[in-house]
Write an enzyme that holds these catalytic residues in place. Structure first.
Site, PDB file in Angstrom:
ATOM      1  N   THR A  73       5.697  21.072  -0.431  1.00 51.71           N
ATOM      2  CA  THR A  73       6.534  20.219   0.418  1.00 51.71           C
ATOM      3  C   THR A  73       6.826  18.895  -0.293  1.00 51.71           C
ATOM      4  O   THR A  73       7.965  18.419  -0.293  1.00 51.71           O
ATOM      5  CB  THR A  73       5.852  19.990   1.787  1.00 51.71           C
ATOM      6  OG1 THR A  73       5.629  21.276   2.367  1.00 51.71           O
ATOM      7  CG2 THR A  73       6.706  19.176   2.720  1.00 51.71           C
ATOM      8  N   ASN A 161       8.868  33.989   1.865  1.00 51.62           N
ATOM      9  CA  ASN A 161       7.508  34.029   2.407  1.00 51.62           C
ATOM     10  C   ASN A 161       7.351  35.008   3.565  1.00 51.62           C
ATOM     11  O   ASN A 161       6.279  35.543   3.786  1.00 51.62           O
ATOM     12  CB  ASN A 161       7.070  32.623   2.849  1.00 51.62           C
ATOM     13  CG  ASN A 161       8.137  31.909   3.648  1.00 51.62           C
ATOM     14  OD1 ASN A 161       9.286  31.795   3.214  1.00 51.62           O
ATOM     15  ND2 ASN A 161       7.777  31.422   4.810  1.00 51.62           N
ATOM     16  N   SER A 211       2.797  25.575  -4.709  1.00 59.03           N
ATOM     17  CA  SER A 211       1.642  25.148  -3.901  1.00 59.03           C
ATOM     18  C   SER A 211       0.417  25.943  -4.332  1.00 59.03           C
ATOM     19  O   SER A 211       0.447  27.185  -4.275  1.00 59.03           O
ATOM     20  CB  SER A 211       1.895  25.443  -2.417  1.00 59.03           C
ATOM     21  OG  SER A 211       2.129  24.256  -1.709  1.00 59.03           O
ATOM     22  N   HIS A 213      -2.457  26.510  -2.924  1.00 59.42           N
ATOM     23  CA  HIS A 213      -3.226  27.306  -1.948  1.00 59.42           C
ATOM     24  C   HIS A 213      -2.634  28.681  -1.695  1.00 59.42           C
ATOM     25  O   HIS A 213      -3.275  29.521  -1.068  1.00 59.42           O
ATOM     26  CB  HIS A 213      -3.400  26.530  -0.637  1.00 59.42           C
ATOM     27  CG  HIS A 213      -2.162  26.383   0.195  1.00 59.42           C
ATOM     28  ND1 HIS A 213      -1.936  27.146   1.300  1.00 59.42           N
ATOM     29  CD2 HIS A 213      -1.092  25.552   0.074  1.00 59.42           C
ATOM     30  CE1 HIS A 213      -0.782  26.776   1.855  1.00 59.42           C
ATOM     31  NE2 HIS A 213      -0.252  25.817   1.124  1.00 59.42           N
ATOM     32  N   THR A 249      -3.890   7.947  -7.250  1.00 63.78           N
ATOM     33  CA  THR A 249      -4.982   8.565  -8.010  1.00 63.78           C
ATOM     34  C   THR A 249      -4.967  10.072  -7.793  1.00 63.78           C
ATOM     35  O   THR A 249      -4.795  10.549  -6.676  1.00 63.78           O
ATOM     36  CB  THR A 249      -6.334   7.960  -7.580  1.00 63.78           C
ATOM     37  OG1 THR A 249      -6.249   6.553  -7.778  1.00 63.78           O
ATOM     38  CG2 THR A 249      -7.486   8.526  -8.391  1.00 63.78           C
ATOM     39  N   CYS A 338       3.895  28.879   9.667  1.00 63.02           N
ATOM     40  CA  CYS A 338       4.327  27.610  10.268  1.00 63.02           C
ATOM     41  C   CYS A 338       4.960  27.861  11.622  1.00 63.02           C
ATOM     42  O   CYS A 338       4.907  27.033  12.504  1.00 63.02           O
ATOM     43  CB  CYS A 338       5.351  26.911   9.393  1.00 63.02           C
ATOM     44  SG  CYS A 338       4.828  26.781   7.703  1.00 63.02           S
TER      45      CYS A 338
HETATM   46  N1  PLP Z   1       8.069  27.219   0.488  1.00 60.54           N
HETATM   47  C1  PLP Z   1       7.587  28.432   0.803  1.00 60.54           C
HETATM   48  C2  PLP Z   1       8.353  29.648   0.383  1.00 60.54           C
HETATM   49  C3  PLP Z   1       6.391  28.562   1.494  1.00 60.54           C
HETATM   50  O1  PLP Z   1       5.913  29.777   1.791  1.00 60.54           O
HETATM   51  C4  PLP Z   1       5.701  27.397   1.872  1.00 60.54           C
HETATM   52  C5  PLP Z   1       4.469  27.501   2.673  1.00 60.54           C
HETATM   53  O2  PLP Z   1       4.367  28.345   3.565  1.00 60.54           O
HETATM   54  C6  PLP Z   1       6.227  26.149   1.519  1.00 60.54           C
HETATM   55  C7  PLP Z   1       7.415  26.101   0.828  1.00 60.54           C
HETATM   56  C8  PLP Z   1       5.525  24.869   1.866  1.00 60.54           C
HETATM   57  O3  PLP Z   1       4.307  24.817   1.188  1.00 60.54           O
HETATM   58  P1  PLP Z   1       3.185  23.708   1.539  1.00 60.54           P
HETATM   59  O4  PLP Z   1       3.036  23.729   3.021  1.00 60.54           O
HETATM   60  O5  PLP Z   1       1.981  24.181   0.825  1.00 60.54           O
HETATM   61  O6  PLP Z   1       3.678  22.405   1.050  1.00 60.54           O
END
Ligand code: PLP
Length: 640
Positions: A73, A161, A211, A213, A249, A338
């Protein structure tokens, strides 16, 4: 209860053990600030440099910038800000930069929302233009061809996603090149890391956010790739970290952990290959087909990541499927994580032109590249068990049984015994479902009005047509129904168990007793049923927190643990807590069981469900009916 099987890797992933070890090392031995010039700082700096070098190699970043961010993000904000600031500057210099911000219609909300936000904040006045996708979820290159000459920025994801749809990035690049477009191009690569080959410097891509994670690093760490020469404006200014390009930092624990994941990617033996993952996906798909005849896959496998399956089952809502999977210990999601909490159909599947039942009923199963055959075997077995559970009829037991059927905010009721069922005021959208439930249970769906009826005398002196059901009688009134035990042609008010419909209060007092259960056509004070004498302000029922449950059950040997999840959920995974097996009464059958529970008001009843919502309703209903020993397990099974 069986251990969790986590199939929601597109939402987030467990942290790789080597990444945890690296993070711990970065917090203990190498805790320094990488900007410090002493040895402690230099040790931290080495982690920073090593991780960046690995990221460069894994992404094929060439001379481009590789910055550590808090996640995708932030990377997306930075890319959009950079591109729009450049548009402003180029315009001020008299250059025509186009008037459109083109973004894929299936982009993550972080992209479309960032475009709208920065366009407004910077006053760039560009028009947001979604780029449609085809039925496979791939961008319409023919439309892009028309839009490209007017585009100031183009945003397209590498892989989606929700569906796993893989974009044709080469095709997009060709269209942009052929149109001579100078638009900045951002490719959201979040779902691509570890799943698709990356060679960013050899592409036309200007910005690529990641990202950690999503690939077994912790939350709060990400990477932004910026092509050498692409416009750049820092989002955060301050102490000049990251060469002044991203102050603050550094998140050294996150960076160290990400470094371990990148090392595993480079070394190549930790994660499964595309072909291995595709074989696992095929086995999961076969189990899903066996379990749910008629299941559809919402994106063709030919163009999707082998780690993502997006499915819909005719006649089953995504919420019901999620509850079913959850009961079997399979952690999956409806569309994206989300939006999982919101009950809206998926905008991604809508954009692909799928019918409402497929976008509204979608469930996503996603595995990570760490999944192995034993995991897939276990998941397949549980998926098959879910299929069997879904076929378990909710119309069993109960003489007579009373079940609530709801749709569009209205409640109808089914009264049934072992042979017959009658639908009372069903919501229009539920008529077919009720017919299917009756068919599946082998019950005859009786039409009360067409049936040969006897009559029964009521306590107000009137007579009502009635039919026998489950040893009781169902009597029809002009404005509702009564269910109870008739005695020699009479249905005395004390023998009425359930009342259906909105019967006039004065008459109700004459024909039903205070403890009879009223089954409403819509929620009244938040509940579908209540006793005639229910006290609206009875106060909240007892709240039992999971850590107090054990002691409570030991103290109350007579306490009844009641699982109020629906039939399929209970069939997919029965509940036993602290050695006590739960008695199963779905919330939709509460009205049937209330009278029996109310006859023993001293016996504690602890209601349990998945998250604590349904159990809270059941306990509130009992509490309002005067049962002071009604309890709900706060947070549900999820926290127990
Ligand atoms: N873009 C895609 C395709 C994602 O799947 C996600 C998270 O679900 C994001 C952006 C946003 O990632 P984050 O919430 O780790 O910043």
């Amino acid at each position: 209860m069986a251990p969790d099987l986590y199939l929601d890797a597109n939402a987030t992933s467990p942290v790789l053990p080597s990444a945890i070890a690296a993070a711990v090392e970065a917090m203990e031995a190498s805790f320094g600030n990488p900007s410090s010039s002493h040895a402690t700082g230099l040790r931290a700096k080495r982690i920073l440099d090593t991780t960046r070098a690995r990221a460069r190699r894994v992404l094929g970043a060439g001379p481009g910038r590789v910055l550590f961010t808090s996640g995708a993000t932030e990377g997306i904000q930075t890319a959009v800000l950079s591109a729009l600031v450049a548009v402003r500057e180029r315009r001020a210099a008299g250059e025509d930069c186009g008037d459109l911000l083109v973004y894929g219609a299936t982009e993550h909300k972080a992209v479309s929302e960032s475009l709208a936000h920065w366009n407004r904040l910077l006053g760039t006045g560009l028009t947001l233009q979604p780029l449609p996708v085809d039925a496979a979820g791939r961008h319409r290159l023919d439309v892009l061809r028309d839009l490209a000459p007017r585009a100031a920025m183009v945003c397209t994801m590498a892989a989606n996603n929700e569906t796993g749809a893989i974009s044709d990035l080469d095709g997009i690049a060709r269209v942009l090149r052929a149109s001579g477009s100078k638009a900045c191009w951002m490719v959201d690569c979040v779902q691509a890391l570890g799943k698709l080959p990356l060679d960013l410097a050899n592409t036309r891509i200007d910005y690529a956010p990641f990202s950690g994670h999503k690939l077994h690093a912790p939350k709060g760490i990400g990477i932004l790739y910026v092509r050498d020469g692409a416009p750049y404006t820092p989002l955060m200014i301050g102490g000049g970290q990251e060469g002044g390009q991203r102050s603050g930092t550094e998140n050294m624990a996150g960076i160290a952990a990400l470094g371990a994941v990148l090392a595993a990617l480079e070394e190549g033996t930790t994660f499964h290959t595309h072909a291995e993952l595709a074989a696992m996906r095929d086995r999961l798909a076969a189990a899903l087909r066996d379990a749910f005849p008629g299941i559809v896959f919402n994106a063709p496998f030919e163009h999707t990541l082998p780690t993502t399956l997006n499915v819909a089952v005719p006649g089953v809502s995504s919420k019901d499927l999620l509850d079913l999977f959850d009961a079997a210990g399979l952690r999956v999601s409806a569309g994206s994580a989300c939006s999982a909490a919101k009950a809206a159909p998926s905008y991604v599947l809508d954009a692909m032109g799928l019918p409402l039942w497929r976008s509204g009923g979608a469930v996503r199963l996603s595995i990570g590249p760490l999944a192995d055959d034993a995991f897939v075997d276990a998941a397949c077995a549980r998926i098959r068990r879910c299929g069997e559970a879904l076929r378990t009829s909710p119309l069993s037991g109960g003489h007579p049984g009373v079940m609530q059927v709801s749709g569009d905010g209205r409640h109808g009721w089914i009264v049934f015994d072992g042979e017959t069922c009658v639908a009372l005021d069903p919501p229009p959208g539920q008529v077919e479902r009720i017919a299917a439930l009756a068919r599946d249970a082998g019950l005859r769906l009786a039409d009360f009005d067409a049936a040969e009826c006897a009559t029964v005398a009521l306590d107000d002196g009137s007579h009502a047509p009635c039919m026998p059901i489950g040893g009781a009688v169902l009597a029809r009134l002009p404005d509702g129904w009564l269910l109870g035990e008739a005695q020699e042609g009479r249905l005395p008010r004390t023998a009425v168990r359930q009342v259906f419909g909105a019967i006039d209060a004065t008459r109700l007092a004459q024909i039903a007793h205070d403890g009879a259960v009223i089954c409403h056509g819509t929620d009244v004070d938040g509940l579908a049923c209540a006793t005639v004498n229910a006290l609206r302000d009875a106060g909240a029922p007892g709240q039992l927190h999971p850590d107090a449950l054990d002691v409570f059950l030991r103290r109350h040997a007579d306490a009844l643990l009641v699982d109020v999840r629906e039939t399929g959920e209970a069939a997919a995974g029965a509940i036993t807590l602290h050695g006590r097996a739960a008695h199963h009464v779905p919330l939709s059958r509460l009205a049937e069981h209330l009278p029996a529970w109310l006859s023993d008001p001293a016996r504690p009843i602890v209601f349990v469900c998945r998250s604590g919502n349904r159990s809270a309703k059941a306990a509130l209903c009992l509490r309002r009916a005067g049962h002071v020993q009604a309890w709900t397990l706060v947070g549900g099974l999820a926290l127990a």
